[in-house]
Design an enzyme around this catalytic site. Sequence first.
Site, PDB file in Angstrom:
ATOM      1  N   GLN A  91       0.988  -1.191   0.120  1.00 31.92           N
ATOM      2  CA  GLN A  91       0.008  -0.006  -0.162  1.00 31.92           C
ATOM      3  C   GLN A  91       0.781   1.297  -0.020  1.00 31.92           C
ATOM      4  O   GLN A  91       2.043   1.209   0.755  1.00 31.92           O
ATOM      5  CB  GLN A  91      -0.901   0.118   1.133  1.00 31.92           C
ATOM      6  CG  GLN A  91      -2.202   0.868   1.132  1.00 31.92           C
ATOM      7  CD  GLN A  91      -3.351   0.209   1.902  1.00 31.92           C
ATOM      8  OE1 GLN A  91      -3.358  -0.756   2.312  1.00 31.92           O
ATOM      9  NE2 GLN A  91      -4.228   1.242   2.438  1.00 31.92           N
TER      10      GLN A  91
ATOM     11  N   SER B 297       4.414  -6.266   2.884  1.00 28.89           N
ATOM     12  CA  SER B 297       2.932  -6.256   3.409  1.00 28.89           C
ATOM     13  C   SER B 297       2.129  -6.767   2.374  1.00 28.89           C
ATOM     14  O   SER B 297       2.048  -7.801   2.340  1.00 28.89           O
ATOM     15  CB  SER B 297       2.740  -4.600   4.074  1.00 28.89           C
ATOM     16  OG  SER B 297       1.513  -4.623   4.660  1.00 28.89           O
ATOM     17  N   LEU B 298       0.941  -6.128   2.114  1.00 29.35           N
ATOM     18  CA  LEU B 298      -0.034  -6.416   1.253  1.00 29.35           C
ATOM     19  C   LEU B 298       0.738  -7.078  -0.110  1.00 29.35           C
ATOM     20  O   LEU B 298       0.076  -8.168  -0.694  1.00 29.35           O
ATOM     21  CB  LEU B 298      -0.614  -5.214   0.650  1.00 29.35           C
ATOM     22  CG  LEU B 298      -1.543  -5.372  -0.644  1.00 29.35           C
ATOM     23  CD1 LEU B 298      -2.791  -6.319  -0.504  1.00 29.35           C
ATOM     24  CD2 LEU B 298      -1.922  -4.148  -1.297  1.00 29.35           C
TER      25      LEU B 298
ATOM     26  N   ARG C  90      -9.324  -7.879   4.301  1.00 35.23           N
ATOM     27  CA  ARG C  90      -8.097  -7.355   4.897  1.00 35.23           C
ATOM     28  C   ARG C  90      -8.253  -5.961   5.301  1.00 35.23           C
ATOM     29  O   ARG C  90      -8.109  -5.330   6.269  1.00 35.23           O
ATOM     30  CB  ARG C  90      -6.912  -7.677   4.372  1.00 35.23           C
ATOM     31  CG  ARG C  90      -5.720  -7.440   5.066  1.00 35.23           C
ATOM     32  CD  ARG C  90      -4.451  -7.944   4.369  1.00 35.23           C
ATOM     33  NE  ARG C  90      -3.150  -7.708   5.032  1.00 35.23           N
ATOM     34  CZ  ARG C  90      -2.274  -6.693   4.588  1.00 35.23           C
ATOM     35  NH1 ARG C  90      -2.700  -5.854   3.594  1.00 35.23           N
ATOM     36  NH2 ARG C  90      -1.120  -6.640   5.374  1.00 35.23           N
TER      37      ARG C  90
ATOM     38  N   HIS D 158       0.463  -2.910  10.895  1.00 34.59           N
ATOM     39  CA  HIS D 158       1.773  -3.731  11.757  1.00 34.59           C
ATOM     40  C   HIS D 158       2.107  -3.197  13.175  1.00 34.59           C
ATOM     41  O   HIS D 158       3.144  -3.221  13.388  1.00 34.59           O
ATOM     42  CB  HIS D 158       3.006  -3.489  10.824  1.00 34.59           C
ATOM     43  CG  HIS D 158       2.875  -3.947   9.290  1.00 34.59           C
ATOM     44  ND1 HIS D 158       2.310  -5.085   8.959  1.00 34.59           N
ATOM     45  CD2 HIS D 158       2.532  -3.149   8.034  1.00 34.59           C
ATOM     46  CE1 HIS D 158       2.116  -5.116   7.649  1.00 34.59           C
ATOM     47  NE2 HIS D 158       2.201  -3.942   7.282  1.00 34.59           N
TER      48      HIS D 158
ATOM     49  N   GLN E 286       1.731 -11.238  10.362  1.00 33.12           N
ATOM     50  CA  GLN E 286       2.244  -9.962   9.388  1.00 33.12           C
ATOM     51  C   GLN E 286       1.250  -8.902   9.877  1.00 33.12           C
ATOM     52  O   GLN E 286       1.713  -7.667   9.770  1.00 33.12           O
ATOM     53  CB  GLN E 286       2.082 -10.342   7.921  1.00 33.12           C
ATOM     54  CG  GLN E 286       2.333  -9.175   7.076  1.00 33.12           C
ATOM     55  CD  GLN E 286       1.319  -9.132   5.877  1.00 33.12           C
ATOM     56  OE1 GLN E 286       0.278  -8.760   5.684  1.00 33.12           O
ATOM     57  NE2 GLN E 286       1.898  -9.442   4.533  1.00 33.12           N
TER      58      GLN E 286
END
Length: 315
Positions: free
Chosen positions: A11, A92-93, A117, A201, A250
């Site tokens: 993102q 991440s994503l 998510r 996170h 994560q």
Amino acid sequence: MSDFAFLFPGQGSQSVGMLAGLAEAHEQVRATFDEAGNVLGMDLWQLVSTGPEEQLNRTELTQPAILSASVAVWRIWNDLGGPMPAKLAGHSLGEYSALVAAGSIDFDKAVAIVAERGRQMQAAAPAGRGAMAAVLGLDDEVVEAICREVAEDQVVAPANYNSPGQIVIAGDAAAVERAMHKCSEAGARRAVILPVSVPSHSELMQPAADAMSDVLADVEIRSPAIPVIHNCDVAEHDDADGIRSALVAQLHSPVRWTESVREITGSGIMKLAECGPGKVLSGLGRRIERGAQWTALEQPGAIEETINDWRENNK
């Protein structure tokens, strides 16, 4: 074995008009976005092409849009006969994009998962409660110590270890402000709030992690055909339960990106390509490993050029 790795962005790499040039040259871009739009019940390509930007930046739409863009680039690479990378990783994503590329999760399932998510991440921290800030120019250990010192009864901790001297912190808004002030006093080159609505996170994402654990329990996950290095533990997982656990962890654990890149380059892989929109990971990568060859694939012609270059070098 091939001597390169693919990295998939997360993102923040989205923009209105992304992949427009690539879409003119390759029908696969529009086809991939249409596939995702069918899952979401909307014209995702229209949103990406013309905005409005505020809607594209809604987390539950941003995430499927970046996933679709990354998978479109990956599919074009394959359509053009590009060789298979030796390793994959995603920021991440981007970890979901990597797992789709590795054949571990079906694309249509991944679209639905990342949309959920996004919704769960937004729901976990009501607007205004959390914040994220980038801290530039301090060692990791200094930022970690400052976060511990100023947390009091709130949450603030490193969320993204993006490159040496660049850490993103996340948590309760007031605690993030305290940490920024202290980091500036400690000599940070910059400490700036990021324009995001979710403290990703951090411990504040535990409710989202719990919800996603239930979502992922019902998803078929196969052993990846290409090894994927995961954010939370800088490790490869080849069983469904291990991958599910890493995807859940994560959400509330820091993205250990610097270590992930060094894990790849430390294995002797010194060619890395950013597979998706933007050039964020290429920029970070040059600060992590200056001796590596960094390539972003989003611009028209970049995929063909990279395939040709790498073929020439491997003759």
